[in-house]
Scaffold this active site. Structure first.
Site, PDB file in Angstrom:
ATOM      1  N   CYS A 109      29.237  44.689  34.784  1.00 40.50           N
ATOM      2  CA  CYS A 109      29.593  43.318  35.127  1.00 40.50           C
ATOM      3  C   CYS A 109      28.342  42.717  35.743  1.00 40.50           C
ATOM      4  O   CYS A 109      27.964  43.075  36.865  1.00 40.50           O
ATOM      5  CB  CYS A 109      30.765  43.263  36.104  1.00 40.50           C
ATOM      6  N   CYS A 112      29.006  40.260  39.085  1.00 40.77           N
ATOM      7  CA  CYS A 112      29.739  40.710  40.276  1.00 40.77           C
ATOM      8  C   CYS A 112      30.129  42.171  40.098  1.00 40.77           C
ATOM      9  O   CYS A 112      29.273  43.015  39.939  1.00 40.77           O
ATOM     10  CB  CYS A 112      30.941  39.817  40.547  1.00 40.77           C
ATOM     11  N   SER A 113      31.435  42.463  40.108  1.00 48.27           N
ATOM     12  CA  SER A 113      31.843  43.861  39.968  1.00 48.27           C
ATOM     13  C   SER A 113      33.232  43.963  39.347  1.00 48.27           C
ATOM     14  O   SER A 113      34.058  44.767  39.784  1.00 48.27           O
ATOM     15  CB  SER A 113      31.822  44.565  41.332  1.00 48.27           C
ATOM     16  N   CYS A 114      33.515  43.154  38.335  1.00 49.19           N
ATOM     17  CA  CYS A 114      34.797  43.220  37.651  1.00 49.19           C
ATOM     18  C   CYS A 114      34.989  44.632  37.094  1.00 49.19           C
ATOM     19  O   CYS A 114      34.091  45.178  36.435  1.00 49.19           O
ATOM     20  CB  CYS A 114      34.849  42.197  36.523  1.00 49.19           C
TER      21      CYS A 114
END
Length: 205
Positions: A109, A112-114
């Protein structure tokens, strides 16, 4: 290298409001001596690397053992995964990408950090780190080598960029020598990293 990229969506922040409250509470309790940070780390590691990824491992094992399920997983991963009871926040919309002899899939991702919590548990720290998020796209082969995975130069690496609306599950190739194995036994070969694409399934002992 091909990359699926679509980030015209709302993304998870590094710390969403709920996570920020949890972090603040943890800090206060630690400062008051009511909890041991080391114990928290052990609990987080358990959910990050052991309990959480077991859901995804069962999905992969069923896909290996059941061609009909694999076909549904490829066509509609959200429904297939939901049929096993693995649904919830961060896993509402899923796509399964299957490794083959000539294509290896890697998930990142970039903004971000999906991450698909419902099948992989908590995201590892490195998945959220800026170096991984940038270099996985720029130099995926080099990143994989740092994880100890050296692929043949002829293997195509496809990078999938997760969004808040769509998350990915890598289905690694089934190891040789596992014909006739039960789904439970097959699941023991599936690691979290294999389902992100930074590793392969374990070879049978």
């Amino acid at each position: 290298m091909a990359m699926s990229h679509n980030h015209d969506h709302q993304h998870d922040n590094e710390l969403d409001p709920f996570a920020a409250r949890v972090r603040a509470l943890e800090t206060i309790l630690t400062q008051k001596g009511l909890i041991d940070p080391a114990a928290i780390d052990v609990i987080v590691d358990t959910y990050e690397t052991k309990i959480g990824p077991r859901n995804g491992a069962k999905v992969v094992a069923k896909a290996w053992a059941d061609p009909d399920f694999a076909a549904v997983l490829k066509r509609d991963a959200t429904a297939a995964i939901g049929s096993l009871g693995y649904t919830g926040r961060q896993g509402e919309h899923m796509q399964a990408v299957f490794n083959t002899a000539d294509t290896h899939n890697l998930v990142v991702c970039t903004l971000c950090s999906c991450y698909p919590w419902s099948v992989l548990g908590l995201p590892p720290v490195w998945y959220k780190a800026p170096p991984y998020r940038s270099r996985a796209v720029i130099d995926p082969r080099g990143v994989l080598e740092e994880f100890g995975l050296t692929l043949p130069r002829t293997t195509k690496i496809r990078v999938w960029d997760s969004t808040a609306e769509l998350r990915y599950l890598v289905v690694p190739m089934r190891p040789d020598g596992t014909d006739g194995w039960s789904e439970e036994r097959l699941a023991d070969l599936v690691t979290r990293d294999a389902m992100i694409g930074t590793g392969l399934a374990r070879e049978p002992a």
